[in-house]
Design a protein around this motif. Structure first.
Motif, PDB file in Angstrom:
ATOM      1  N   THR A  93       0.829  -1.206   0.000  1.00 49.24           N
ATOM      2  CA  THR A  93       0.000   0.000   0.000  1.00 49.24           C
ATOM      3  C   THR A  93       0.868   1.262   0.000  1.00 49.24           C
ATOM      4  OG1 THR A  93      -0.190  -0.141   2.422  1.00 49.24           O
ATOM      5  CG2 THR A  93      -2.004  -1.075   1.101  1.00 49.24           C
ATOM      6  N   THR A  94       2.032   1.199   0.627  1.00 56.98           N
ATOM      7  CA  THR A  94       2.959   2.335   0.602  1.00 56.98           C
ATOM      8  C   THR A  94       3.433   2.588  -0.818  1.00 56.98           C
ATOM      9  OG1 THR A  94       3.691   1.886   2.868  1.00 56.98           O
ATOM     10  CG2 THR A  94       5.161   3.218   1.490  1.00 56.98           C
ATOM     11  N   ILE A  95       3.781   1.522  -1.523  1.00 55.20           N
ATOM     12  CA  ILE A  95       4.252   1.646  -2.904  1.00 55.20           C
ATOM     13  C   ILE A  95       3.141   2.182  -3.794  1.00 55.20           C
ATOM     14  CG2 ILE A  95       5.116   0.361  -4.901  1.00 55.20           C
ATOM     15  CD1 ILE A  95       7.118   0.847  -2.563  1.00 55.20           C
ATOM     16  N   ASP A  96       1.948   1.654  -3.634  1.00 54.24           N
ATOM     17  CA  ASP A  96       0.812   2.127  -4.429  1.00 54.24           C
ATOM     18  C   ASP A  96       0.598   3.631  -4.220  1.00 54.24           C
ATOM     19  OD1 ASP A  96       0.428  -0.468  -5.320  1.00 54.24           O
ATOM     20  OD2 ASP A  96      -1.221  -0.879  -3.908  1.00 54.24           O
ATOM     21  N   PHE A  97       0.664   4.072  -2.979  1.00 52.89           N
ATOM     22  CA  PHE A  97       0.468   5.486  -2.673  1.00 52.89           C
ATOM     23  C   PHE A  97       1.568   6.337  -3.300  1.00 52.89           C
ATOM     24  CE2 PHE A  97       1.290   9.203   0.007  1.00 52.89           C
ATOM     25  CZ  PHE A  97       0.061   9.843  -0.099  1.00 52.89           C
ATOM     26  N   LEU A  98       2.818   5.935  -3.129  1.00 53.48           N
ATOM     27  CA  LEU A  98       3.926   6.713  -3.686  1.00 53.48           C
ATOM     28  C   LEU A  98       3.861   6.778  -5.207  1.00 53.48           C
ATOM     29  CD1 LEU A  98       6.845   5.626  -1.344  1.00 53.48           C
ATOM     30  CD2 LEU A  98       5.863   7.924  -1.554  1.00 53.48           C
ATOM     31  N   LEU A  99       3.558   5.669  -5.860  1.00 53.16           N
ATOM     32  CA  LEU A  99       3.448   5.670  -7.320  1.00 53.16           C
ATOM     33  C   LEU A  99       2.335   6.603  -7.789  1.00 53.16           C
ATOM     34  CD1 LEU A  99       4.036   1.914  -8.217  1.00 53.16           C
ATOM     35  CD2 LEU A  99       5.571   3.850  -8.646  1.00 53.16           C
ATOM     36  N   GLU A 100       1.240   6.632  -7.050  1.00 56.42           N
ATOM     37  CA  GLU A 100       0.154   7.551  -7.403  1.00 56.42           C
ATOM     38  C   GLU A 100       0.611   9.003  -7.234  1.00 56.42           C
ATOM     39  OE1 GLU A 100      -4.137   8.730  -5.565  1.00 56.42           O
ATOM     40  OE2 GLU A 100      -3.724   6.592  -5.792  1.00 56.42           O
ATOM     41  N   GLN A 101       1.347   9.270  -6.174  1.00 51.42           N
ATOM     42  CA  GLN A 101       1.803  10.637  -5.899  1.00 51.42           C
ATOM     43  C   GLN A 101       2.796  11.142  -6.941  1.00 51.42           C
ATOM     44  OE1 GLN A 101      -0.717  11.363  -3.937  1.00 51.42           O
ATOM     45  NE2 GLN A 101       0.607  12.689  -2.749  1.00 51.42           N
ATOM     46  N   ILE A 102       3.630  10.257  -7.498  1.00 50.18           N
ATOM     47  CA  ILE A 102       4.688  10.692  -8.417  1.00 50.18           C
ATOM     48  C   ILE A 102       4.361  10.409  -9.881  1.00 50.18           C
ATOM     49  CG2 ILE A 102       6.472  10.493  -6.647  1.00 50.18           C
ATOM     50  CD1 ILE A 102       7.397   7.884  -8.051  1.00 50.18           C
ATOM     51  N   GLN A 103       3.129  10.057 -10.170  1.00 54.14           N
ATOM     52  CA  GLN A 103       2.777   9.658 -11.541  1.00 54.14           C
ATOM     53  C   GLN A 103       3.061  10.736 -12.575  1.00 54.14           C
ATOM     54  OE1 GLN A 103      -1.356   8.627 -11.828  1.00 54.14           O
ATOM     55  NE2 GLN A 103      -2.008  10.454 -10.726  1.00 54.14           N
ATOM     56  N   SER A 104       3.052  12.003 -12.208  1.00 55.45           N
ATOM     57  CA  SER A 104       3.312  13.057 -13.189  1.00 55.45           C
ATOM     58  C   SER A 104       4.809  13.308 -13.397  1.00 55.45           C
ATOM     59  CB  SER A 104       2.608  14.360 -12.789  1.00 55.45           C
ATOM     60  OG  SER A 104       3.177  14.885 -11.619  1.00 55.45           O
ATOM     61  N   ALA A 105       5.666  12.565 -12.705  1.00 56.13           N
ATOM     62  CA  ALA A 105       7.118  12.732 -12.858  1.00 56.13           C
ATOM     63  C   ALA A 105       7.619  12.160 -14.176  1.00 56.13           C
ATOM     64  CB  ALA A 105       7.858  12.068 -11.697  1.00 56.13           C
ATOM     65  N   GLY A 106       6.906  11.234 -14.741  1.00 55.13           N
ATOM     66  CA  GLY A 106       7.327  10.557 -15.967  1.00 55.13           C
ATOM     67  C   GLY A 106       6.824   9.130 -15.942  1.00 55.13           C
ATOM     68  N   ASN A 107       7.541   8.250 -16.605  1.00 56.90           N
ATOM     69  CA  ASN A 107       7.186   6.840 -16.618  1.00 56.90           C
ATOM     70  C   ASN A 107       7.706   6.218 -15.323  1.00 56.90           C
ATOM     71  OD1 ASN A 107       6.544   4.219 -17.264  1.00 56.90           O
ATOM     72  ND2 ASN A 107       8.213   3.971 -18.729  1.00 56.90           N
ATOM     73  N   VAL A 108       6.835   6.068 -14.323  1.00 51.28           N
ATOM     74  CA  VAL A 108       7.257   5.566 -13.012  1.00 51.28           C
ATOM     75  C   VAL A 108       6.755   4.151 -12.791  1.00 51.28           C
ATOM     76  CG1 VAL A 108       7.469   7.847 -11.958  1.00 51.28           C
ATOM     77  CG2 VAL A 108       5.297   6.647 -11.840  1.00 51.28           C
ATOM     78  N   ARG A 109       7.572   3.405 -12.075  1.00 51.12           N
ATOM     79  CA  ARG A 109       7.204   2.036 -11.710  1.00 51.12           C
ATOM     80  C   ARG A 109       8.026   1.622 -10.500  1.00 51.12           C
ATOM     81  NH1 ARG A 109      11.094  -1.721 -13.883  1.00 51.12           N
ATOM     82  NH2 ARG A 109      12.522  -0.665 -15.307  1.00 51.12           N
ATOM     83  N   ALA A 110       7.635   0.520  -9.892  1.00 51.54           N
ATOM     84  CA  ALA A 110       8.359  -0.021  -8.746  1.00 51.54           C
ATOM     85  C   ALA A 110       8.724  -1.460  -9.037  1.00 51.54           C
ATOM     86  CB  ALA A 110       7.501   0.057  -7.490  1.00 51.54           C
ATOM     87  N   ARG A 111       9.829  -1.877  -8.460  1.00 50.20           N
ATOM     88  CA  ARG A 111      10.267  -3.265  -8.601  1.00 50.20           C
ATOM     89  C   ARG A 111      10.632  -3.787  -7.218  1.00 50.20           C
ATOM     90  NH1 ARG A 111      15.495  -5.546 -11.840  1.00 50.20           N
ATOM     91  NH2 ARG A 111      15.022  -7.734 -11.498  1.00 50.20           N
ATOM     92  N   LYS A 112      10.018  -4.911  -6.863  1.00 54.18           N
ATOM     93  CA  LYS A 112      10.257  -5.508  -5.552  1.00 54.18           C
ATOM     94  C   LYS A 112      11.632  -6.174  -5.534  1.00 54.18           C
ATOM     95  CE  LYS A 112       7.936  -8.025  -1.956  1.00 54.18           C
ATOM     96  NZ  LYS A 112       6.683  -8.634  -1.542  1.00 54.18           N
ATOM     97  N   MET A 113      12.386  -5.879  -4.477  1.00 52.62           N
ATOM     98  CA  MET A 113      13.728  -6.436  -4.338  1.00 52.62           C
ATOM     99  C   MET A 113      13.978  -6.770  -2.870  1.00 52.62           C
ATOM    100  SD  MET A 113      15.580  -3.576  -6.681  1.00 52.62           S
ATOM    101  CE  MET A 113      16.941  -4.451  -7.404  1.00 52.62           C
ATOM    102  N   PHE A 114      14.072  -8.035  -2.554  1.00 47.55           N
ATOM    103  CA  PHE A 114      14.407  -8.483  -1.203  1.00 47.55           C
ATOM    104  C   PHE A 114      13.428  -7.961  -0.148  1.00 47.55           C
ATOM    105  CE2 PHE A 114      18.374  -7.981  -3.635  1.00 47.55           C
ATOM    106  CZ  PHE A 114      18.689  -9.323  -3.786  1.00 47.55           C
ATOM    107  N   GLY A 115      12.156  -7.894  -0.483  1.00 49.71           N
ATOM    108  CA  GLY A 115      11.146  -7.428   0.454  1.00 49.71           C
ATOM    109  C   GLY A 115      10.994  -5.919   0.471  1.00 49.71           C
ATOM    110  N   GLU A 116      11.868  -5.225  -0.207  1.00 42.64           N
ATOM    111  CA  GLU A 116      11.799  -3.766  -0.317  1.00 42.64           C
ATOM    112  C   GLU A 116      11.609  -3.419  -1.790  1.00 42.64           C
ATOM    113  OE1 GLU A 116      11.322  -2.390   2.345  1.00 42.64           O
ATOM    114  OE2 GLU A 116      12.393  -3.495   3.867  1.00 42.64           O
TER     115      GLU A 116
END
Length: 104
Positions: free
Chosen positions: A6-29
């Motif tokens: 849910t933290t990642i979902d919120f941050l991605l929504e907040q920064i969506q106008s920065a450009g092509n944004v995405r997250a990748r899970k790595m070692f639980g983070e």
């Protein structure tokens, strides 16, 4: 402690106008990408942005801290700034622009 999705979902929504944004899970983070550049890490539900030549323009709302033990220093963004989507998107976009081009 791992970062909540849910933290990642919120941050991605907040920064969506920065450009092509995405997250990748790595070692639980997570690593946050903007225009295919890693610009930040999210560890223990905290946002750590990579240092760059533009970092000082945003220094009022972060402090240097390692995202995990023995890591180099990143810029830990105060959670009070997470709600300011314009500010956060601008910080992420400018960081991506200031980071070196991807190696091929």
């Amino acid at each position: 402690m791992a970062t909540h999705s849910t933290t990642i979902d919120f941050l991605l929504e907040q920064i969506q106008s920065a450009g092509n944004v995405r997250a990748r899970k790595m070692f639980g983070e997570y690593a946050l990408y903007c225009n295919d550049k890693v610009v930040a890490l999210v560890c223990d539900d905290q946002l750590f942005v990579k240092q760059s030549s533009i970092s000082s323009h945003f220094s009022e709302f972060y402090h240097e801290a390692p995202p995990y033990p023995n890591a180099k220093m990143y810029l830990q963004v105060s959670s009070e700034k997470w709600d300011d989507a314009d500010w956060l998107s601008n910080f992420i976009r400018q960081t991506a622009e200031a980071l070196p081009a991807l190696k091929k």
